[in-house]
Design an enzyme around this catalytic site. Structure first.
Site, PDB file in Angstrom:
ATOM      1  N   GLY A  75       0.810  -1.210   0.000  1.00  0.00           N
ATOM      2  CA  GLY A  75       0.000   0.000   0.000  1.00  0.00           C
ATOM      3  C   GLY A  75       0.843   1.260   0.000  1.00  0.00           C
ATOM      4  O   GLY A  75       1.950   1.293   0.541  1.00  0.00           O
ATOM      5  N   GLY A  77       0.197   5.672   0.367  1.00  0.00           N
ATOM      6  CA  GLY A  77      -0.782   6.704   0.678  1.00  0.00           C
ATOM      7  C   GLY A  77      -0.100   8.014   1.016  1.00  0.00           C
ATOM      8  O   GLY A  77       1.125   8.135   0.929  1.00  0.00           O
ATOM      9  N   GLY A  80       2.574   7.583   3.748  1.00  0.00           N
ATOM     10  CA  GLY A  80       3.717   6.697   3.662  1.00  0.00           C
ATOM     11  C   GLY A  80       3.475   5.436   2.864  1.00  0.00           C
ATOM     12  O   GLY A  80       2.490   5.298   2.144  1.00  0.00           O
ATOM     13  N   ASP A 194      -9.364  10.658   9.033  1.00  0.00           N
ATOM     14  CA  ASP A 194      -9.253  10.277   7.620  1.00  0.00           C
ATOM     15  C   ASP A 194     -10.095   9.022   7.355  1.00  0.00           C
ATOM     16  O   ASP A 194      -9.621   8.049   6.773  1.00  0.00           O
ATOM     17  CB  ASP A 194      -7.794  10.045   7.235  1.00  0.00           C
TER      18      ASP A 194
END
Length: 386
Positions: A75, A77, A80, A194
């Site tokens: 992942g 984002g 990081g 978030d």
């Protein structure tokens, strides 16, 4: 002569290696102190909670992630990169190289990390520990294997086969319950800041896990809000927080309302493919409810599987969550209660009504032959005062 030369060279290399090793160790100690390692050790010792928090070494995490190889990236984002890793005890973990912390923020960072390690909830990704020996602190979480809610909603038209109306309600209840826990049942209230469908993960049993606390903030018990630099994701971001920089738990409520709208419409939060009035899902959804056009935005599968009472109730709840004024939004506890009651609802299932030819024609053209000609209007009549 040759042996003597080899001995001298070996001695020089040994000195060079030892000197370099000492420099590396000192640098790691410097980062450890700068990142608040001594404070964290003190907290762990004072609380007697050695099992709740693991301080990993650089060597442990580099070995676990195959030296942070590209193949192990799972992942990326705004906060990081996340790597999949396997620890020495065979536990699979998610290793996140993310939060940039300067020395003036070290105490706040350590406080947040320490509290997050004590968050124990079946629908919150568990923070296992951290490594403070690198310039940027590295966080270690439990690994969740079954992708994100975003993936399951949008991977193909109509969502994954398991994403029935009942399962969508279950997912919504689980996510709301996790946020309610963070807001009111932890040592200090935690605002996620978030909340979005890409930060809601699913395990092998399709149980949800709230993740990514890179933007999260703790709220002191004697404060109703904190003033912060605005952080969040376009489309999910609370407009009131954006305009005032004052973060409250109602900011998470707004973002959750957007996720709930995404969950029952199957539509992306921001889409350039939609008209100007429909680009933003939050605005599009509220307008559809207000103008009694909800049947045109709800995913057809839900119209088949849900009940009128349930769909109407969820739509009203979404609208309240998306209120532009935070004080008019419900709390996450109230959201959990309402969703739970709707999930238990025993109202009669939708009965197909005779459609007028005009509505049938429009539905077929849109590829949505399962729509019903039923007027869904908002039933919210008593709004709370600010």
């Amino acid at each position: 002569m040759v042996f003597g030369l080899l001995a001298v060279l070996s001695g020089i290399l040994g000195i060079f290696y030892c000197t370099r090793r000492r420099k590396v160790m000192k640098l790691r100690e410097k980062f450890f102190e700068k990142n608040g390692g001594l404070l964290l050790k003190e907290k762990i010792k004072s609380q007697g909670s050695h099992d709740a928090m693991t301080l990993f070494s650089i060597a442990q995490l580099r070995k676990a992630s195959n030296d942070y190889s590209q193949e192990n990236i799972i992942g990326r984002g705004a906060f990081g990169v996340v790597y999949k890793g396997v620890l020495y005890d065979k536990r699979v973990v998610a290793i996140k190289k993310s939060i940039i912390v300067d020395e003036s923020q070290a105490e706040q960072f350590i406080n947040e990390v320490f509290i997050l390690t004590q968050v124990i909830h079946r629908n919150v990704v568990k923070l296992l520990g951290c490594c403070l020996e690198e310039e940027i602190p590295v966080l270690v979480y439990e690994f969740i294997s079954n992708n994100t809610l975003f993936h399951h909603i949008h991977s193909r038209l109509g969502g994954m086969s398991w994403l029935s109306w009942e399962n969508r309600l279950r997912v919504a209840v689980e996510a709301a319950g996790a946020l309610a826990y963070l807001h009111s049942e932890t040592i200090m209230p935690i605002i996620h800041r978030d909340v979005k469908s890409t930060n809601i993960l699913l395990d092998d049993n399709y149980t949800i896990k709230i993740s990514d606390f890179g933007a999260s903030r703790l709220i002191p018990l004697d404060h109703e809000h904190v003033t912060t630099l605005v952080k969040g994701t376009l489309g999910y971001l609370d407009p009131e927080y954006f305009n005032t920089s004052q973060l409250t738990e109602k900011s998470d409520v707004y973002s959750f309302g957007v996720v709930l709208a995404e969950l029952i419409t199957g539509k992306k939060v921001i889409s350039a493919d939609r008209s100007n009035d429909e680009k933003n899902l939050a605005t599009y959804f509220v307008n559809s409810v207000t103008e009694s056009r909800l049947h045109g935005i709800i995913e057809p599968r839900i119209l088949d599987e849900g009940t009128l009472e349930q769909i109407q109730g969820v739509a009203d709840l979404v609208k309240r969550c998306l209120n532009l004024q935070g004080c008019d939004r419900p709390t996450m506890k109230e959201v959990v209660l309402e969703l739970g009651n709707l999930r238990k609802s025993t109202a009669h299932p939708w009965v197909q009504q005779q459609k007028c030819e005009e509505t049938r024609s429009v539905a077929l053209e849109a590829g949505q032959s399962d729509l019903y000609e039923v007027s869904l209007v908002s039933s919210v009549s008593n709004e709370r005062e600010c």
